[in-house]
Scaffold this motif. Sequence first.
Motif, mmCIF file in Angstrom:
data_model
loop_
_atom_site.group_PDB
_atom_site.id
_atom_site.type_symbol
_atom_site.label_atom_id
_atom_site.label_comp_id
_atom_site.label_asym_id
_atom_site.label_seq_id
_atom_site.Cartn_x
_atom_site.Cartn_y
_atom_site.Cartn_z
ATOM 1 N N PRO A 291 0.839 -1.195 0.000
ATOM 2 C CA PRO A 291 0.000 0.000 0.000
ATOM 3 C C PRO A 291 0.880 1.253 0.000
ATOM 4 O O PRO A 291 1.977 1.248 0.580
ATOM 5 C CB PRO A 291 -0.795 -0.094 1.314
ATOM 6 N N VAL A 292 0.390 2.315 -0.640
ATOM 7 C CA VAL A 292 1.155 3.554 -0.678
ATOM 8 C C VAL A 292 1.231 4.124 0.740
ATOM 9 O O VAL A 292 0.216 4.259 1.420
ATOM 10 C CB VAL A 292 0.488 4.578 -1.621
ATOM 11 N N SER A 293 2.441 4.429 1.182
ATOM 12 C CA SER A 293 2.631 4.936 2.547
ATOM 13 C C SER A 293 2.969 6.422 2.548
ATOM 14 O O SER A 293 2.595 7.160 3.439
ATOM 15 C CB SER A 293 3.743 4.150 3.253
ATOM 16 N N GLU A 294 3.727 6.874 1.537
ATOM 17 C CA GLU A 294 4.086 8.286 1.465
ATOM 18 C C GLU A 294 3.974 8.738 0.023
ATOM 19 O O GLU A 294 4.218 7.959 -0.900
ATOM 20 C CB GLU A 294 5.543 8.505 1.902
ATOM 21 N N ASP A 295 3.613 10.005 -0.160
ATOM 22 C CA ASP A 295 3.339 10.511 -1.510
ATOM 23 C C ASP A 295 4.078 11.837 -1.653
ATOM 24 O O ASP A 295 3.714 12.830 -1.024
ATOM 25 C CB ASP A 295 1.817 10.714 -1.616
ATOM 26 N N HIS A 296 5.137 11.864 -2.474
ATOM 27 C CA HIS A 296 5.951 13.084 -2.584
ATOM 28 C C HIS A 296 5.936 13.628 -3.989
ATOM 29 O O HIS A 296 5.861 12.872 -4.971
ATOM 30 C CB HIS A 296 7.421 12.773 -2.222
ATOM 31 N N PHE A 297 6.049 14.948 -4.097
ATOM 32 C CA PHE A 297 6.121 15.601 -5.401
ATOM 33 C C PHE A 297 7.201 16.678 -5.329
ATOM 34 O O PHE A 297 7.171 17.532 -4.444
ATOM 35 C CB PHE A 297 4.762 16.221 -5.758
ATOM 36 N N HIS A 298 8.159 16.600 -6.258
ATOM 37 C CA HIS A 298 9.231 17.589 -6.283
ATOM 38 C C HIS A 298 9.323 18.251 -7.640
ATOM 39 O O HIS A 298 9.123 17.594 -8.663
ATOM 40 C CB HIS A 298 10.598 16.927 -6.037
ATOM 41 N N ILE B 297 -5.005 13.552 -7.398
ATOM 42 C CA ILE B 297 -3.711 12.910 -7.573
ATOM 43 C C ILE B 297 -3.135 12.371 -6.270
ATOM 44 O O ILE B 297 -2.007 11.927 -6.213
ATOM 45 C CB ILE B 297 -2.666 13.819 -8.266
ATOM 46 N N ARG B 298 -3.915 12.403 -5.208
ATOM 47 C CA ARG B 298 -3.406 11.817 -3.960
ATOM 48 C C ARG B 298 -3.459 10.297 -4.059
ATOM 49 O O ARG B 298 -4.441 9.735 -4.551
ATOM 50 C CB ARG B 298 -4.260 12.277 -2.778
ATOM 51 N N ASN B 299 -2.437 9.666 -3.551
ATOM 52 C CA ASN B 299 -2.316 8.226 -3.746
ATOM 53 C C ASN B 299 -2.670 7.378 -2.540
ATOM 54 O O ASN B 299 -2.449 6.163 -2.549
ATOM 55 C CB ASN B 299 -0.892 7.879 -4.209
ATOM 56 N N HIS B 300 -3.220 7.988 -1.510
ATOM 57 C CA HIS B 300 -3.625 7.191 -0.359
ATOM 58 C C HIS B 300 -4.717 6.218 -0.788
ATOM 59 O O HIS B 300 -5.685 6.606 -1.420
ATOM 60 C CB HIS B 300 -4.148 8.103 0.751
ATOM 61 N N GLY B 301 -4.551 4.951 -0.462
ATOM 62 C CA GLY B 301 -5.527 3.946 -0.887
ATOM 63 C C GLY B 301 -5.086 3.193 -2.131
ATOM 64 O O GLY B 301 -5.703 2.203 -2.520
ATOM 65 N N ASN B 302 -3.997 3.651 -2.742
ATOM 66 C CA ASN B 302 -3.473 2.951 -3.923
ATOM 67 C C ASN B 302 -2.344 2.013 -3.526
ATOM 68 O O ASN B 302 -1.885 2.027 -2.383
ATOM 69 C CB ASN B 302 -2.986 3.967 -4.949
ATOM 70 N N TYR B 303 -1.892 1.216 -4.484
ATOM 71 C CA TYR B 303 -0.866 0.214 -4.217
ATOM 72 C C TYR B 303 0.266 0.338 -5.220
ATOM 73 O O TYR B 303 0.035 0.623 -6.398
ATOM 74 C CB TYR B 303 -1.458 -1.202 -4.344
#
Lengths: 552, 250
Positions: free
Chosen positions: A87-94, A114-120
């Motif tokens: 499961p996605v634990s952290e979601d970063h954008f640079h 575009i948030r990835n919480h709940g994705n794998y």
Amino acid sequence: MLKKFTRFLFSREKIQYDVLIVGAGPAGLSAAIRIKELDPNKSVVVIEKSGTLGGHILSGNCFQPTAMNELFPNWEKMENKPPLDTPVSEDHFHILWNEKLSLQIPHMFYPSTIRNHGNYVISLGDLCVWMGEQAQALGVDIFTSTAGARVIFDEKDRVIGVATGDMGIAKNGEKKSNYQEGIDIVANQTILCEGARGSITERVIEKYNLRKDCEPQSYGIGLKEVWEVPPEDFKAGLVQHTVGWPLCRNTYGGSFLYHKNTNQIHLGLVVGLDYENPNLSPYQEFQNLKKHPKISRFLKNGTCISYGARVLNEGGYFSIPKLTFPGGMLAGCSAGFLNVMKIKGSHNAMKSGMLAAETICAKQNVEPGQELVEYENAVKSSWIYDELYRSRNFKGSFKYNIYSGLFYGAFDGFISKGREPWNIKSHVKESESYLTKDKAPQIKYEKPDGKLTFDLLDNLARSGTNHEHDQPAHLKVIKEAGPKESINLYDGPEQRFCPAKVYEFIDTKEGKKLQINAQNCLHCKTCDIKMPKDYIRWTVPEAGGGPNYSGM
Amino acid sequence: MKVLVAVKRVVDSGIKVRVKPDGIDLQGVKMTINPFCEIAVEEAVRLKEKKLIAEIVAVTIGPKQGAESLRHALALGADKAIHVTTEARIDQAVQPLDVANILAKLVERDNYNLVLMGKQSIDDDFNQTGQMLAGLLDWPQATFASNIQITDGIAQVIREIDGGLQTVKFKLPGVITCDLRLNQPRFASVPNIMKAKSKPLETIPLDKLGKLHNSIQITKTEAPAIRKGGAIVENVDVLIQKLRNEAKLF
């Protein structure tokens, strides 16, 4: 017509199914599974040009499980679970400014879409292997090493199946001792799920003029590596996206980097193929990207274990063609359902496969050659269309530079949410977007260090790509003057955009001559899109050849 | 006449293998039928097409995925298949003498007139199983076959040897191991793959036929040493100096 029909009746060996699916990717396998669930008596066959399931599948992949939850509502409790274990634990954008500096955008500024919480974080190839097992358990026939060479038409010019490629033809066109004629797979409905820029799909789209009322499709090339890293550099479920460096402001693209169980990093670079500098090499840009601290911090103690490349759709909502034709329909990336803003398309591919299946099963007595227009209506009223419509202007807003795009992305994400009354279309034909070589800035790419960055041919060995060498080149030169014009006007950009070094210009007495190293081909389809003067057509080689991706 | 063809499932020859501490990493790697075993199956099918043999039985030893190689052999033209099942690593724990013993048991059970196999498998390259089987059965053998003729129960085989080609002749039954130039296997056509699904496949647990003794232990598996880059030298003197002092050739 009658002659063709009679020849068809009597010459090649034929097998018959209710439904034929071309391509064992997420769209094709979802369609196959769904048909068998709704109507176990329907005979379903899936043909796949790769020698193994997942062998030609390449994707990031940060997977949104929406369609999976519909297809397998209890997947989390299954004994043999699908490979969704990270499961996605952290979601970063640079935003990368240059080779050292970057700016991280805080999570609260990400639009919800575009948030990835709940994705794998998954390997799409592994998911296809699992889905293939599910399909076979339901009675679907899956034939790997079986390439669809062309569509079969009946006397009314309707699609009634696909002819598989002949095997065992030598380079000079003669039949070898193991020559085997292909067969005709005849079906009442044919679902084309070949992925982006499918070779059969493009011919069908041309024949039935399916792009009459939509924008042409736009494409990007995605290059990917998989690395194994020590546990201290690994953070399961970490998802990181970047834009900016090393690509210049005017070139659309960005990178992805995903941490997948266990100790694996899946990373890559997407470059919009409408770039204008013919001296650009997407592969070298990818190697450069890895030198940035935000990337190299994870890779510095690791080993690269896989490499591959494939084009992806970037046209989004405006480029979706008519989805049905007499005898069949388009699903997955063959139709073009990738959500460019999310850079996700697998869930839409699966959903479109399911809708195709539901359309076919809802109809009593499907006749061969019938056009099931209800499928297009089903897709248009599904969440596929909702999300594609919502982010329809995302790619177009990049037509000035990446900052206009990011700004618009934020505006659309938080304020307009797709409700803006205008449409921003920005298609540029990729093969015509080049600056001439005298106007194009030179780019100097550094030599690879062999530890973080690699020579292309060394990396190519990690794709496992191979083809029987004694066969006609599957990359057909359809304009004889093409290579000469390409080298004279643009200095032969195919030598740089091909991620497998298929195209080389060799110095000969008569000047530079094109050499096609067809054996290297990764089946990415970039040349079919970006070749100056469109002088190359990608056709399917002898089945079983191509990359041997595993866990990609 | 009945032929037994032994096939092994190995890592595909095109794959770049990765080394793990306990051996080659087989996880998710593409596996196919051993090329020399496929040549053996093709030869058996051609002999059947010439009406020199009546029945081809393919056999493999391995886990349940091994059945894929059997289905491939059936699709090429074998009539029946036998799957000797074991969960042991087929690239390490299934070794020539044990395999030969198991095959010998099957030969005695089913009375074959000929055993065809690949000369070696491309994972361990032992090149021993056919020879050991012939020894255990006290049968004649012809290895590295590049041509096979059978007339009235006499096999005439041309063998590829270091010095050239050697022709041997023996009265069947016997064991023949197949080399690269014997034939080019046909492709399994889709209709034949479909027919193969309904051909008989017998499953036998390995311990009913024999035992894996693991008499050869794998102590270490290493990737080849990374090649050091070469250097261009300016003249012959520098070359001689490097050959003497660095390469220590003389």
